[in-house]
Write an enzyme that holds these catalytic residues in place. Sequence first.
Site, short mmCIF file in Angstrom:
data_model
loop_
_atom_site.label_atom_id
_atom_site.label_comp_id
_atom_site.label_asym_id
_atom_site.label_seq_id
_atom_site.Cartn_x
_atom_site.Cartn_y
_atom_site.Cartn_z
N VAL A 148 0.82 -1.22 0.00
CA VAL A 148 0.00 0.00 0.00
C VAL A 148 0.85 1.27 0.00
CG1 VAL A 148 -2.02 -1.04 1.11
CG2 VAL A 148 -0.22 -0.03 2.53
N LEU A 179 -8.20 -1.51 5.60
CA LEU A 179 -7.85 -2.43 6.67
C LEU A 179 -6.34 -2.54 6.86
CD1 LEU A 179 -10.16 -5.27 5.35
CD2 LEU A 179 -10.64 -4.01 7.44
N ALA A 198 -2.63 -2.43 7.76
CA ALA A 198 -1.87 -1.81 8.85
C ALA A 198 -0.90 -2.81 9.45
CB ALA A 198 -2.80 -1.29 9.95
N GLU A 199 0.20 -2.29 9.96
CA GLU A 199 1.05 -3.06 10.86
C GLU A 199 0.45 -2.90 12.25
OE1 GLU A 199 3.42 -4.99 10.18
OE2 GLU A 199 4.07 -4.46 8.17
N TYR A 207 2.29 2.28 17.66
CA TYR A 207 1.18 1.75 16.86
C TYR A 207 -0.07 2.62 17.02
CZ TYR A 207 -2.92 -1.08 15.77
OH TYR A 207 -4.13 -1.51 15.31
N ASN A 267 -10.08 -5.86 20.95
CA ASN A 267 -9.26 -7.03 20.64
C ASN A 267 -10.07 -8.05 19.84
OD1 ASN A 267 -7.83 -5.67 22.84
ND2 ASN A 267 -6.54 -7.51 22.89
N ARG A 317 -9.47 -6.40 29.09
CA ARG A 317 -9.63 -6.23 27.66
C ARG A 317 -11.08 -6.52 27.27
NH1 ARG A 317 -5.52 -4.15 28.51
NH2 ARG A 317 -3.46 -4.49 27.57
#
Length: 328
Positions: free
Chosen positions: A32, A53, A55-56, A154, A183, A222
């Site tokens: 990308v 969508l 992404a690292e 991030y 998550n 979480r």
Amino acid sequence: MLALDNLHPQVHPSRTRPAALDPAVELVVGDVADPAVWDTLLANVSPAVVVHLAAETGTGQSLTEGTRHAHVNVVGTTQMLDALVRHSRIPSRIVLTSSRAVYGEGAWEASDGSVSYPGQRSRAMLESGTWDFPGLRCLPFEATRTEPRPTSIYGATKLAQEMILKAWALSFGVEVGLVRLQNVYGPGQSLSNPYTGIVSLFARMAKAGRTIPLYEDGEIIRDFVFIEDAARAVIAVATESVPTSTAYDIGSGEATSIRELGDVIAGIYGAPKPVVNGAFRNGDVRAASCDIARTTRELGWSPQWPVQRGVRTLCEWIDTQELPPLCG
């Protein structure tokens, strides 16, 4: 429908088309962040809706590989936008899968009702075993109330994605839908990627008869959202006539401790009871859950997979897979 993916070996070790990808989807393998990839793709394609969508995603990994995360997440986004303009392929809507990581530790409340943002826990706090902020309790995230204050590289890149898209979209009359995922877990996730998440890691450890280790005091919080619920929310934002001025928090609506998660998974496999080891990871947030009331109201969406049902379904799928070696 067309999908662009670089089939990163951390997620796709075989670098081949995923078997579960719908045959009707044309897969283009490319980066990308490479303008030439976009030029080739957009020469023949004029997307009406873009679901971004790519992404690292490794929170801990981003501390030591920040350049790669910034390159993919930030430069990859700007390369896409530049190419859309360059080829006059302006879509009507762009949906970004953002992350709960943009909130960092989020807001915490004192006994007198006052709310503050204590920020990232220091190494000194963690080394002393001071897991919570004294005198405060964590509040669930909600996009209209909780200020984004990322505590990881991030998270910072995901917030940058949001801000870049919104600034660009205002100038070109494009709707932007932001979904901040908690998550996400479920069948189909990579089992070779060490940054996939603790649900699959715990499941693999329990399946092997090993004791699940619980970091800190086992009370890290979480919100674990099943993949089907997350996918339905993204589709709703992409296809429905919904407000797009604010982000949507996508979670199960359940705040689950890692101790509770470990107990459920150990019980499924008859593994030893999870054990607290007091270890910690720098940059980890203590509590991350979300208030989904506005999301359910505005999207007409609600999660259908409680944690126990979702975890059991994931474990059933894992039991059918050929598993890579379990490290550690």
